[in-house]
Scaffold this active site. Structure first.
Site, PDB file in Angstrom:
ATOM      1  N   CYS A 255      30.353  -0.829  34.102  1.00  0.00           N
ATOM      2  CA  CYS A 255      29.936  -2.210  33.822  1.00  0.00           C
ATOM      3  C   CYS A 255      29.576  -2.427  32.354  1.00  0.00           C
ATOM      4  CB  CYS A 255      28.786  -2.609  34.742  1.00  0.00           C
ATOM      5  SG  CYS A 255      27.242  -1.693  34.490  1.00  0.00           S
ATOM      6  N   HIS A 304      22.989  -3.112  36.164  1.00  0.00           N
ATOM      7  CA  HIS A 304      24.329  -3.705  36.152  1.00  0.00           C
ATOM      8  C   HIS A 304      24.380  -4.863  35.169  1.00  0.00           C
ATOM      9  CE1 HIS A 304      28.327  -4.440  37.698  1.00  0.00           C
ATOM     10  NE2 HIS A 304      28.039  -5.711  37.896  1.00  0.00           N
ATOM     11  N   HIS A 316      33.134  -8.768  35.592  1.00  0.00           N
ATOM     12  CA  HIS A 316      32.371  -7.512  35.566  1.00  0.00           C
ATOM     13  C   HIS A 316      33.190  -6.389  36.214  1.00  0.00           C
ATOM     14  CE1 HIS A 316      30.580  -7.573  39.894  1.00  0.00           C
ATOM     15  NE2 HIS A 316      31.634  -8.353  39.856  1.00  0.00           N
TER      16      HIS A 316
END
Length: 341
Positions: A255, A304, A316
């Site tokens: 990520c 994240h 993402h």
């Protein structure tokens, strides 16, 4: 005539067997599901796998941070060791020069200067040498001062190098621990999925399969200029690329690696991990005020990150087994912060 013999007593061995069996039965009955664990539902397995994926991300970001720190420490240690070698050579040279002067003094020691003038066939030459010796003595003092300074510098550099190498060792252990943590959680997730039937496994992974099959850029996104707009376009150009923990491109990403890679292509340097990225730029109050290119950080531990692209969506890299994709920003999880780079 009736027999009055005492009944035969069970042997100690039999008593021990019965007692052990009874204790085992009691212990098993005290354990929930000891006789037959109920088969977990598909929803239960999906929730557990999702939880493990979040833990994998957190461990992966920890690994990324330790890996980057280790690389910096290795470079720093190499530079310090080079400096130690140079300073050591300077100390050696100064010691050699002082040793030569000390030898000259030793050879002339004990002779009175007045006697030396009388004995010398060329008194003017001796007087000139005496002036030179005074200058040499001054130079010797300066050299000694330099030597002491260089020795202190050398000791400090050696300590810094040793401290850096010790920190590198600790960071390497942390790196290996984070890597093991990632691998164990991935294995646990795979074991959970492997316990399901093919149909149930397909149901659990349906979302991931759907995302891998739909990698189109959404229509009607707002146009953004500048480096933020460029970063959005770079991130969207990687739709469909697989998530790989620890990867920073150019065809696989985790990520934070996707954020770093996309902004680097736009000419902006971002830190490596989602935790560090959660501190860059300026804070944005909420999704209603978000603009394309903003970093959306998720989870209390900032495990994240995604990039806002407009219309309430982010691009993402979700987790292992999934690909870079677009999702509703609010659907991923609790938002910790939004940062404008």
């Amino acid at each position: 005539m009736a027999s009055h013999r005492r009944p035969r007593q069970p042997s100690r061995a039999r008593v021990y067997v019965f007692t052990t069996a009874a204790a085992t039965a009691v212990a098993l009955s005290a354990q929930p599901g000891a006789w037959a664990d109920p088969k977990p539902s598909v929803d239960d397995v999906k929730a557990q796998v999702d939880g493990l994926n979040q833990q994998v991300e957190a461990a992966s970001e920890k690994y990324d941070g330790a890996n980057e720190h280790a690389a910096q420490l290795r470079l720093q240690a190499a530079q310090l060791q080079d400096q130690v070698a140079r300073t050591q050579q300077q100390v050696t040279d100064l010691e050699s020069g002082l040793a030569a002067v000390a030898g000259d003094q030793y050879r002339n020691d004990g002779i009175d200067p007045a006697v030396q003038v009388m004995l010398d066939s060329d008194p003017q030459s001796y007087l000139a040498q005496t002036a030179s010796m005074q200058m040499a003595t001054t130079s010797e003092a300066d050299a000694l001062k330099s030597l002491l300074g260089e020795q202190r510098k050398l000791d400090q550099e050696k300590k810094e190098a040793a401290d850096t190498l010790a920190e590198l060792d600790r960071t390497t252990q942390e790196l290996n621990s984070a890597k093991t943590d990632v691998q164990s959680k991935l294995a646990a997730a795979q074991q959970l999925l492997g316990s399901l039937s093919a149909a149930d496994r397909a149901a659990v992974t349906a979302d991931d399969r759907a995302s891998r099959g739909d990698t189109r850029t959404p229509v009607g996104l707002p146009q953004a200029g500048g480096y933020a707009g460029s970063a959005v376009q770079y991130a969207l150009s990687r739709l469909g690329d697989y998530y790989v923990w620890g990867a920073t491109g150019a065809t696989t990403f985790d990520c934070s690696g996707l954020m770093q890679w996309s902004y680097a292509r736009a000419g902006v340097s971002l830190p490596r991990t989602s935790q560090e990225q959660a501190t860059v730029g300026t804070a944005v109050p909420g999704l209603a005020q978000a603009q394309p290119g903003d970093l959306v950080i998720y989870g209390n531990d900032a495990h994240h990150v995604g990039m806002y692209i407009g219309n309430g969506k982010v691009v993402h890299a979700p987790h292992t087994g999934d690909v870079v994709r677009v999702a509703d920003a609010a659907s991923i999880g609790p938002i910790k912060t939004i940062r404008r780079v």
